[in-house]
Enzyme design. Structure first.
Site, PDB file in Angstrom:
ATOM      1  N   GLU A 267       0.887  -1.173   0.000  1.00  0.00           N
ATOM      2  CA  GLU A 267       0.000   0.000   0.000  1.00  0.00           C
ATOM      3  C   GLU A 267       0.915   1.210   0.000  1.00  0.00           C
ATOM      4  OE1 GLU A 267      -3.270  -0.146  -0.002  1.00  0.00           O
ATOM      5  OE2 GLU A 267      -3.509  -2.285   0.349  1.00  0.00           O
ATOM      6  N   CYS A 301      -1.999   8.867   2.774  1.00  0.00           N
ATOM      7  CA  CYS A 301      -1.924   8.292   1.424  1.00  0.00           C
ATOM      8  C   CYS A 301      -3.142   8.686   0.616  1.00  0.00           C
ATOM      9  CB  CYS A 301      -1.810   6.780   1.519  1.00  0.00           C
ATOM     10  SG  CYS A 301      -3.151   6.040   2.452  1.00  0.00           S
TER      11      CYS A 301
HETATM   12  P1  NAD Z   1       8.596   4.819   4.391  1.00  0.00           P
HETATM   13  O1  NAD Z   1       8.483   4.067   3.123  1.00  0.00           O
HETATM   14  O2  NAD Z   1       9.704   5.760   4.557  1.00  0.00           O
HETATM   15  O3  NAD Z   1       8.672   3.819   5.631  1.00  0.00           O
HETATM   16  C1  NAD Z   1       7.675   2.845   5.860  1.00  0.00           C
HETATM   17  C2  NAD Z   1       8.258   1.724   6.705  1.00  0.00           C
HETATM   18  O4  NAD Z   1       9.256   1.040   5.940  1.00  0.00           O
HETATM   19  C3  NAD Z   1       8.945   2.169   7.990  1.00  0.00           C
HETATM   20  O5  NAD Z   1       8.647   1.240   9.009  1.00  0.00           O
HETATM   21  C4  NAD Z   1      10.419   2.109   7.622  1.00  0.00           C
HETATM   22  O6  NAD Z   1      11.268   1.921   8.727  1.00  0.00           O
HETATM   23  C5  NAD Z   1      10.441   0.905   6.715  1.00  0.00           C
HETATM   24  N1  NAD Z   1      11.561   0.826   5.779  1.00  0.00           N
HETATM   25  C6  NAD Z   1      12.300   1.833   5.276  1.00  0.00           C
HETATM   26  N2  NAD Z   1      13.221   1.341   4.413  1.00  0.00           N
HETATM   27  C7  NAD Z   1      13.046   0.001   4.369  1.00  0.00           C
HETATM   28  C8  NAD Z   1      13.666  -1.061   3.654  1.00  0.00           C
HETATM   29  N3  NAD Z   1      14.646  -0.839   2.786  1.00  0.00           N
HETATM   30  N4  NAD Z   1      13.226  -2.328   3.846  1.00  0.00           N
HETATM   31  C9  NAD Z   1      12.198  -2.580   4.682  1.00  0.00           C
HETATM   32  N5  NAD Z   1      11.580  -1.612   5.391  1.00  0.00           N
HETATM   33  C10 NAD Z   1      11.983  -0.338   5.232  1.00  0.00           C
HETATM   34  O7  NAD Z   1       7.168   5.545   4.547  1.00  0.00           O
HETATM   35  P2  NAD Z   1       6.731   6.562   5.688  1.00  0.00           P
HETATM   36  O8  NAD Z   1       7.437   7.845   5.453  1.00  0.00           O
HETATM   37  O9  NAD Z   1       6.793   5.910   7.022  1.00  0.00           O
HETATM   38  O10 NAD Z   1       5.166   6.725   5.330  1.00  0.00           O
HETATM   39  C11 NAD Z   1       4.695   7.598   4.394  1.00  0.00           C
HETATM   40  C12 NAD Z   1       4.380   6.905   3.083  1.00  0.00           C
HETATM   41  O11 NAD Z   1       3.469   5.836   3.310  1.00  0.00           O
HETATM   42  C13 NAD Z   1       3.689   7.802   2.086  1.00  0.00           C
HETATM   43  O12 NAD Z   1       4.243   7.640   0.804  1.00  0.00           O
HETATM   44  C14 NAD Z   1       2.242   7.320   2.103  1.00  0.00           C
HETATM   45  O13 NAD Z   1       1.515   7.591   0.941  1.00  0.00           O
HETATM   46  C15 NAD Z   1       2.406   5.879   2.348  1.00  0.00           C
HETATM   47  N6  NAD Z   1       1.176   5.307   2.900  1.00  0.00           N
HETATM   48  C16 NAD Z   1       0.374   4.540   2.104  1.00  0.00           C
HETATM   49  C17 NAD Z   1      -0.820   4.031   2.601  1.00  0.00           C
HETATM   50  C18 NAD Z   1      -1.713   3.186   1.738  1.00  0.00           C
HETATM   51  O14 NAD Z   1      -2.551   2.488   2.295  1.00  0.00           O
HETATM   52  N7  NAD Z   1      -1.572   3.215   0.427  1.00  0.00           N
HETATM   53  C19 NAD Z   1      -1.187   4.292   3.906  1.00  0.00           C
HETATM   54  C20 NAD Z   1      -0.354   5.079   4.696  1.00  0.00           C
HETATM   55  C21 NAD Z   1       0.845   5.565   4.190  1.00  0.00           C
END
Ligand code: NAD
Length: 505
Positions: A267, A301
């Site tokens: 997502e 999101c």
């Molecule tokens: P992010 O991608 O920076 O981090 C998300 C998670 O991934 C965190 O727990 C982080 O520690 C982890 N992570 C980071 N690098 C990783 C890697 N290489 N391998 C595995 N895990 C890793 O996102 P964020 O800044 O926490 O959240 C914001 C983003 O999330 C926005 O782009 C938003 O649109 C999206 N989002 C989408 C939905 C949806 O349902 N489509 C819902 C909420 C947020």
């Protein structure tokens, strides 16, 4: 001082109590090898909120081992749907009992307003209840029309060990869009919340233990994407990754998981358009636009971050949206009247500002805001409600995810043009249409590329309805019965009746 905005100053700063957060591995709470920790400060108040065990590969591997052994041992998957449903309902009750404690920590770590956090915790409990209903009704198919000597059944089996990685914007809610469905299916999990919002997932772990979950069925490892997330998405003992976060990290996870061919459901981001036709009910549409862009400070999101307005009404809509924006209460997230709290951290605030600056430099008009907000008594990052018009579709502010309270206004003349603009971004999470004409709404709903379409409304959500994206907004669905299917594997069993098969040789 006169201000063009509605600001809620700080009332009382949070107490000095620091929350200690540990890993939950095989039913036990523990720190990291060597005792490494990190800290989280309130993005609104600047105060220290939590001290968190900083996970390494060792903790991630131990958690995966525990989840693997718990799955292979078969205790959880072997329970009846009725027993798993009873457990999930019990957790829902515990969430409601602990609502205030969870909501307060959610506010202090994420900066979101307390009234919204409380509503999210209640919504999360409802999802646990819905997943209980699915656990009870889970079944496969039978095929009784394959000939008189053949009967076949299609079994639905739990996929196995699931790595669940979540973001900071809806920490408890998003964990609750995944974990109860995985548990309803009979899976075991390793969960990593965002390093910015670790505490409420840890509380969920406490509630799962209190409700009697067997050791190792849900494990929680605190820490960063590197190394914890990386181990969780590449380890051979993991069968599936369920990820919510940025498109950039989602793509990296897809690649990392490919070596072991794990299933990945994701997502990701969105640049969600609301399209306004001239016959729209503007009072409703303008309220929904303001809600859509400022809810969760635009760090959502599903943020309605673009409006695509028919040029006959564009000037009126832009003016009225800017006027209503001034009335939205921004400020102390602990105050019950606040509707928009703090930005997650200063670096993100700077990124939001640079989108507006670049758009202005490229000739866009900033109709409102465009700069950080000073909230009396608070030292955290707050960004003003912002409306930017005079855009071309190529500008980054019109097509990229700003993830802040910044509305991009585009205009159109014909349905074809509106569809081309709506579908012009690389994302496809959600979209909305405003018109009193059912034919306009239906045509738009069918032609727009999005996982969810709202007609004459915005951002309603139900546990019963699947949610997810197309294009670069992700793969797979959460919620609804499709949300359960994600965690299930399909097995075909073909059974010959009698010894009637013609011999091959
Ligand atoms: P992010 O991608 O920076 O981090 C998300 C998670 O991934 C965190 O727990 C982080 O520690 C982890 N992570 C980071 N690098 C990783 C890697 N290489 N391998 C595995 N895990 C890793 O996102 P964020 O800044 O926490 O959240 C914001 C983003 O999330 C926005 O782009 C938003 O649109 C999206 N989002 C989408 C939905 C949806 O349902 N489509 C819902 C909420 C947020």
């Amino acid at each position: 001082m006169d201000t063009p905005y509605t600001l809620i100053p700080a009332e009382t700063l949070p107490s000095d109590a620091v929350n200690t957060v540990q890993h939950l591995i095989n039913g036990e709470w523990r720190g990291s090898e060597g005792g490494a920790t990190f800290e989280r400060h309130s993005p609104a108040h600047g105060t220290l909120v939590s001290r968190i065990a900083r996970g390494s590969a060792a903790e991630a591997e131990a958690a995966i081992r525990a989840a693997r052994e718990a799955f292979d041992g078969g205790e959880w998957a072997g329970l009846s749907g009725k027993e798993r449903a009873a457990f999930l309902l019990n957790v829902a009750d515990l969430i409601i009992e602990n609502r205030s404690r969870i909501a307060r920590l959610e506010v202090l770590e994420s900066g979101k307003p307390i009234s919204q956090a409380e509503a999210e915790i209640e919504g999360a409990a409802d999802i646990w209840r819905y997943a209980a209903a699915l656990a009870r009704t889970l079944h496969g198919d039978s095929h009784n029309s394959l000939g008189k000597d053949m009967l076949a059944v299609v079994l639905k089996e739990p996929i196995g060990v699931v790595s669940i990685v979540t973001p900071w914007n809806f920490p408890f809610l998003i964990a609750s869009q995944k974990i109860p469905f995985a548990l309803a299916a009979g899976c075991t999990c390793v969960v990593k919340p965002s390093e910015l919002t670790p505490s409420t997932t840890a509380i969920l772990g406490e509630l799962l233990m209190e409700a009697g979950l067997p050791a190792g069925v849900v494990n929680i490892v605190q820490g960063f994407g590197d190394p914890v997330g990386h181990v969780m998405t590449t380890h051979e003992a993991v069968d599936m990754v369920s990820f919510t976060g940025s498109t950039q990290v989602g793509k990296a996870i897809e690649k990392a998981a490919a070596d072991t061919l794990k299933k990945v459901s994701s997502e990701l981001g969105g640049k969600n358009p609301q399209v306004l036709f001239p016959d729209a009910d503007l009072d409703s549409a303008i309220d929904a636009i303001v809600f859509g862009i400022y809810f969760n400070a635009g760090e959502c999101c599903n943020s309605g971050s673009r409006i695509i307005v028919h040029e006959d009404i564009a000037e009126e809509v832009t003016r009225r949206v800017a006027e209503l924006s001034r009335k939205v209460p921004f400020g102390d997230p602990l105050h019950p009247d606040t509707k928009v709290g703090a930005i997650i951290h200063q670096g993100h605030q700077d990124k939001i500002q640079s989108y507006v600056r670049d758009a202005e430099a490229a000739g866009a008009k900033v109709d409102l805001g465009g700069a950080p907000l000073e909230v009396p008594g608070l030292e955290g990052a707050f960004f003003a409600p912002t409306v930017v018009s005079g855009l071309t579709p190529e500008m980054p502010i019109a097509r990229e995810e700003v993830f802040g309270p910044v509305l991009a206004v585009l205009t159109f003349k014909t349905m074809d043009e509106a569809i081309a603009l709506a579908n012009g971004a690389s994302y496809g999470l959600s979209a909305g249409v405003w018109s009193e004409n059912i034919h306009t709404c239906l045509e738009f709903s069918r032609r727009v590329q999005a996982g969810t379409v709202w007609t004459n409304t915005w951002m309603d959500g139900f546990a019963e309805l699947p949610f997810g994206g197309v294009k670069e907004s992700g793969q797979g669905r959460e919620l609804g019965r499709y949300g359960l299917e994600e965690f299930l594997e399909v097995k075909t069993v073909q059974m010959r009746i009698g010894r009637t098969r013609a011999k091959w040789v």
